[in-house]
Design an enzyme around this catalytic site. Structure first.
Site, PDB file in Angstrom:
ATOM      1  N   GLU A   1       7.340   3.741   4.157  1.00  0.00           N
ATOM      2  CA  GLU A   1       7.604   4.916   4.981  1.00  0.00           C
ATOM      3  C   GLU A   1       9.004   5.497   4.852  1.00  0.00           C
ATOM      4  O   GLU A   1       9.499   6.125   5.788  1.00  0.00           O
ATOM      5  CB  GLU A   1       7.357   4.568   6.448  1.00  0.00           C
ATOM      6  CG  GLU A   1       8.358   3.587   7.054  1.00  0.00           C
ATOM      7  CD  GLU A   1       7.915   2.157   6.992  1.00  0.00           C
ATOM      8  OE1 GLU A   1       8.407   1.322   7.772  1.00  0.00           O
ATOM      9  OE2 GLU A   1       7.067   1.853   6.143  1.00  0.00           O
ATOM     10  N   ASN A   2       9.682   5.315   3.724  1.00  0.00           N
ATOM     11  CA  ASN A   2      11.031   5.865   3.564  1.00  0.00           C
ATOM     12  C   ASN A   2      11.083   7.276   4.170  1.00  0.00           C
ATOM     13  O   ASN A   2      10.220   8.104   3.890  1.00  0.00           O
ATOM     14  CB  ASN A   2      11.408   5.948   2.083  1.00  0.00           C
ATOM     15  CG  ASN A   2      10.964   4.727   1.316  1.00  0.00           C
ATOM     16  OD1 ASN A   2      11.412   3.627   1.566  1.00  0.00           O
ATOM     17  ND2 ASN A   2      10.048   4.923   0.380  1.00  0.00           N
TER      18      ASN A   2
ATOM     19  N   GLY B   1       0.822  -1.213   0.000  1.00  0.00           N
ATOM     20  CA  GLY B   1       0.000   0.000   0.000  1.00  0.00           C
ATOM     21  C   GLY B   1       0.847   1.249   0.000  1.00  0.00           C
ATOM     22  O   GLY B   1       0.542   2.227  -0.671  1.00  0.00           O
TER      23      GLY B   1
ATOM     24  N   GLU C   1       1.812   5.901   7.374  1.00  0.00           N
ATOM     25  CA  GLU C   1       3.198   6.133   6.936  1.00  0.00           C
ATOM     26  C   GLU C   1       3.846   7.293   7.685  1.00  0.00           C
ATOM     27  O   GLU C   1       5.050   7.259   7.974  1.00  0.00           O
ATOM     28  CB  GLU C   1       3.244   6.377   5.423  1.00  0.00           C
ATOM     29  CG  GLU C   1       2.659   5.250   4.578  1.00  0.00           C
ATOM     30  CD  GLU C   1       3.176   3.876   4.959  1.00  0.00           C
ATOM     31  OE1 GLU C   1       4.362   3.744   5.317  1.00  0.00           O
ATOM     32  OE2 GLU C   1       2.381   2.919   4.913  1.00  0.00           O
TER      33      GLU C   1
END
Length: 945
Positions: free
Chosen positions: A321-322, A318, A355
């Site tokens: 979260e970098n 989906g 995120e």
């Protein structure tokens, strides 16, 4: 996390894999050294120096200087990385991760940047462990810092991990390419050589070369751009904060963006394909609100100067979260008011909330190893609810938390479940950790803990945790210590900051008159699998309590029951209320049996108030009769959450063999009086599940009778629905669900109205915007005719709205024509008209169709190797495909068929927990049919008379 495949945009992804020691066999190889370079030192006489999956701890990376040049025409990239390392033991070897990279040069320099040798250093490969070893003829001395310099190249990765290619089409039919990354858990090593384990945190300086028609993005802002010979540009990004390799990200694309600034000055930008730019504005509003909220809630400033969110056309999960550059599947970030439903809007809001929560939980503080990935994912899942409830209260997100916990219970009540904190050794095992247990059970256990400790204590504890371990790594015990306000003796600060361990029980929490050991309590929830069943028996003024492990696959009368119960005990924070008081009472149950005084005057007692606790309740003797009577006569005496919880527990107990189906059906008899969406849909949902299970076993008469009963029983609710987008979020959700089911059951009025809307849509050549809440239902009815199906497929091909395309795909897979279903599966396999990222969802959609049930399963068996190649073994896509295609099998013949297939792929199946889960679910279904089919038949006959 979500799934989006990005063709020309490659970002550092959300998954990172680290590995524990292993005795697995090693294939050590040496790559050919490049022409014109000095011969490597005695490579043939060297053997790989390391035998374990996890890297040695005596070399620590401090900083990466990474240069990349992706070529979007040749679909290759080249690069170099200079890693500053701190050597903590004398050694001639540096061992790090690399997968699929061609290493052309490796050298080591001292702290003055002087080469340790003039010769090319030998690089040995251990492909089975995804490691390389670089040999230095001079010993690297303990206590010294060095620079490891490596040049490398590779083709863009196939699939959705590493540095991979994505594409999109313009409205004129032109194909555009981008490159993006997805590294979590163990794929940073596919983009550059690195120490690819979460505890090896370092800072990163990234440079990317690109053609002028593209832009490049990474975790940090660009500080300068340099013109190179040949017309290329080189973007230099600011050095990053200290972080794990799986959070590194970069993208090269031609996207457009929209930007705004948070109250604290963080620049937020949303990127998307140019023709989808108009769909980015809602995400921008949400992201700014969410960052402002989290900075306040965590009381810790967001540590980067910018936060980019980008919609990648090809993306498996989906979202990811970098840090500073979060990547999303298009359906998780883009919102089109003309085609996106209220459910689509809620999904986008929750994914962004998830995120951005990770920017603190996961990025700022990272688990030490993947066995505790729930510290990332459980928190981020739970923070979705806290953040959306605070920032968008009109979306009523709290109504969905119950279903998150119901999903967790569904998985956790199978014997194939696992503890929240579980060993994970290799990349496949690590990928499997990203599951219902880490996300949903993790969130529900945190929800229970928050209500147990109170909001204020919970919030202050997690802030303490985040502050103490900022830019570092943590494990379970660190969280419990932070929540209990404890610390080590040397950190002891009297009273204000923390308490030492000996004092913690005296100072932490007073619960029901007793001081608590939070670690002992929480270890029962994270270190053992399963969920407790609390059985309640009323004896005069007392409640007698018993706890067992709740299992849906084994009956109490089965021989293996006692062995599967052995050793399981939870510390359960019980809550309950009675009709004699509005107070919610609390009691900590720490033994197998217990009792509570409630007084003679209480006529009923409801355990697990508002389902804040993660346990199932069974009311023995006449307990369920009392509850059914209360629901019929005065259901509003209970909250909507309590009513929903009762419905859920009753039907789960039917499956587990503790309650008769008749009693559960009697319990939901009150639903004609129910005005709240959540319990109404919970009861309707179980009837729908029964219908879909029965319609696949050729019980034609029973299927018809159940369908007629549903339409009759919910007639008033169905007739109240309008074909519009009006009303509250709850009302709109009810409309979507009810009308979808009514048309599926061939309700004449529903089908007629849907056909009318579909004909109007056809006559407008697809330009008419249908009410978004009913669009999927309208499309599904229209798809039953050839012309309608073909028109929908054509619209699917050209639509710029992923929300609309998803609704159309659902409709296309509802066709009763097996040739059409087969064609869709083939299009998904080809990956052009239907993207590969959507193939797993497509397979599940076809499997839900009675006409596609076995079609989907046979497709999976035939194309198994291709599916594993596309999605990787252990991924949630493979897990969903296995469980989704077998999830409604309900005969012994089906079970044998599934077992035979798993035996035929035994080498892969033995590595997957999902195969055992799939078998457990089929066994559960067989038991349900054997125990309940005739009961349901008789019950329906009595109702229809």
């Amino acid at each position: 996390m979500a799934s989006v495949k990005l063709s020309e945009l490659l970002l550092c992804s959300f998954f990172l894999v680290g590995c524990h020691s292993s005795q697995s066999s090693q294939q050590v190889s040496s790559p050919p050294h490049p022409k014109g370079e000095p011969s490597p030192l005695g490579e043939d006489n060297l053997s790989f120096p390391w035998s374990r999956l996890r890297l040695p701890r005596y070399i620590i990376p401090l900083h990466y200087h990474l240069l990349l040049q992706p070529n979007l025409t040749t679909h290759r990239f080249t690069g170099s990385v200079q890693i500053q390392i701190d050597v903590q033991n004398n050694s001639n070897w540096v061992v790090l991760h690399s997968k699929g990279l061609q290493i052309s040069k490796a050298t080591i320099l001292d702290h003055n940047f002087a080469h340790l040798t003039d010769q090319v250093l030998p690089v040995l490969h251990n492909p089975s462990h995804e490691q390389i070893g670089i040999f230095s003829p001079r010993v690297l001395s303990s206590g010294q810092k060095y620079f490891l310099y490596i040049e490398f190249g590779a083709e863009f990765a196939e699939g959705f991990y590493g540095f991979y290619k994505s594409t999109y089409k313009t409205s004129k039919g032109e194909t555009r390419t981008l490159a993006s990354t997805h590294f979590e858990p163990t794929s940073a090593r596919m983009a550059f050589p690195c120490f690819d384990e979460p505890s090896f945190k370092a800072s990163f300086s990234v440079q990317i070369r690109r053609s002028p028609e593209y832009i490049s993005l990474s975790n940090m802002p660009i500080v300068k751009t340099v013109e190179l010979h040949g017309g290329l540009l080189e973007d230099h990004f600011a050095p990053s904060v200290k972080m794990s390799t799986y959070l590194v990200a970069f993208v090269v694309c031609d996207f457009k963006s929209v930007s705004a600034t948070t109250a604290s000055g963080v620049k937020v930008s949303i990127y998307a394909a140019p023709e989808k730019w108009e769909q980015t504005h809602y995400a921008l509003e949400v992201a700014v609100k969410m960052l402002d909220f989290y900075e306040g809630y965590f009381n810790i400033p967001y540590p980067l100067p910018k936060q980019d969110l980008i919609a990648i056309p090809d993306f498996q999960s989906g979202a990811m979260e970098n840090w500073g550059l979060t990547t999303y599947r298009e359906t998780s970030l883009l919102y089109d008011p003309l085609t996106s439903s209220v459910s689509d809007k809620l999904w986008v809001t929750m994914v962004i909330g998830h995120e951005l929560a990770h920017q603190w939980f996961g990025n700022l503080v990272t688990m030490k190893w993947w066995n505790d990935i729930w510290l990332n994912e459980g928190f981020a899942r739970y923070m979705e609810y806290i953040s959306v409830e605070a920032t968008y209260p009109d979306l009523k997100v709290e109504e969905y938390l119950l279903h998150t916990c119901f999903a967790a219970i569904g998985h956790d009540s199978l014997n194939s479940s696992r503890p929240i904190s579980s060993p994970a050794e290799n990349p496949t095992q690590i990928k499997e950790m990203f599951d219902t247990v880490s996300y949903d059970k993790g969130a529900c256990v945190l929800h229970m803990l928050r209500h147990f400790l109170t909001d204020e204590v919970f919030q202050s504890g997690i802030v303490r945790y985040l502050r103490k371990y900022s830019f570092g790594n943590a494990q379970n015990q660190d969280l419990w210590d932070s929540l209990a306000n404890t610390c080590s003796d040397e950190e002891f600060i009297s009273g204000k900051h923390c308490y030492n361990r000996d004092q913690s029980n005296k100072n932490a929490y007073l619960f029901a008159g007793e001081y608590l050991d939070l670690t002992a309590i929480m270890n029962t929830w994270t270190l053992q699998k399963g969920i407790p069943l609390v059985t309640v028996t009323r004896k005069g003024s007392r409640l007698l309590l018993r706890q067992d492990r709740f299992l849906r696959t084994v009956l109490p009368s089965d021989p293996q029951w006692s062995s599967l119960q052995k050793g399981f005990l939870w510390h359960i924070p019980l809550t309950y209320r009675t009709d004699s008081s509005s107070i919610i009472h609390r009691h900590l149950m720490t033994s197998a049996t217990d009792s509570i005084h409630i007084g003679e005057e209480a006529s009923w007692v409801k355990m697990n108030s508002d389902m804040t606790g993660y346990y199932v309740v069974h009311y023995e003797d006449d307990g369920w009769d009392v509850m059914a009577k209360l629901m019929r006569e005065n259901h509003t005496a209970l909250s909507y959450k309590d009513r929903t919880h009762l419905i859920h527990n009753a039907f789960q107990l039917v499956t587990a063999g503790h309650l008769s189906l008749n009693k559960a059906m009697d319990l939901i008899g009150y639903l004609q009086l129910e005005k709240h969406t959540v319990p109404l849909l919970q009861g309707l949902g179980y009837l729908e599940v029964f219908y879909h299970l029965i319609e696949k076993i050729h019980e034609i008469e029973l299927t018809k009778n159940l369908g007629r009963y549903i339409l009759h029983f919910f007639r008033a609710v169905i007739d109240q629905q309008t074909w519009s987008d009006s009303g509250s979020v709850s009302e709109r959700r009810l409309r979507s669900e009810v009308l979808s089911l009514a048309c599926h059951l061939d309700d004449p009025a529903c089908v007629e109205r849907a056909n009318q809307h579909f004909q109007e849509w056809l006559q407008s050549n697809g330009t008419l915007n249908l009410p978004t809440d009913v669009a999927e239902t309208v499309y599904s009815v229209g798809a039953q005719r050839d012309h309608g199906w073909n028109s929908l497929l054509q619209t699917y091909k050209i639509s710029l709205s992923e929300a609309q395309k998803n609704k159309i795909l659902q409709a296309l897979t509802s066709s009763k024509d097996t040739e059409k279903l087969q064609r869709l599966l083939q299009l998904g396999l080809e990956g052009k008209v239907i993207r590969s990222q959507d193939l797993s969802s497509l397979i599940l959609m076809v499997a839900r169709n009675p006409k596609g049930h076995y079609l989907a399963w046979n497709f999976v068996k035939k194309n198994w190797d291709t599916l594993v190649e596309k999605f990787q073994l252990g991924s949630f896509c493979i897990r969903n495909i296995l469980i989704g295609t077998t999830g409604q099998f309900s005969s012994p013949e089906d079970l044998t068929e599934v077992q035979l297939f798993f035996e035929s792929i035994s080498e892969q199946a033995s590595q997957l927990r999902a195969t055992q889960t799939a078998l457990d679910i089929v066994k559960k279904n067989i038991r349900w049919i054997q125990r309940n089919l005739e009961t349901l038949r008789k019950w329906l006959n009595e109702q229809i008379k």
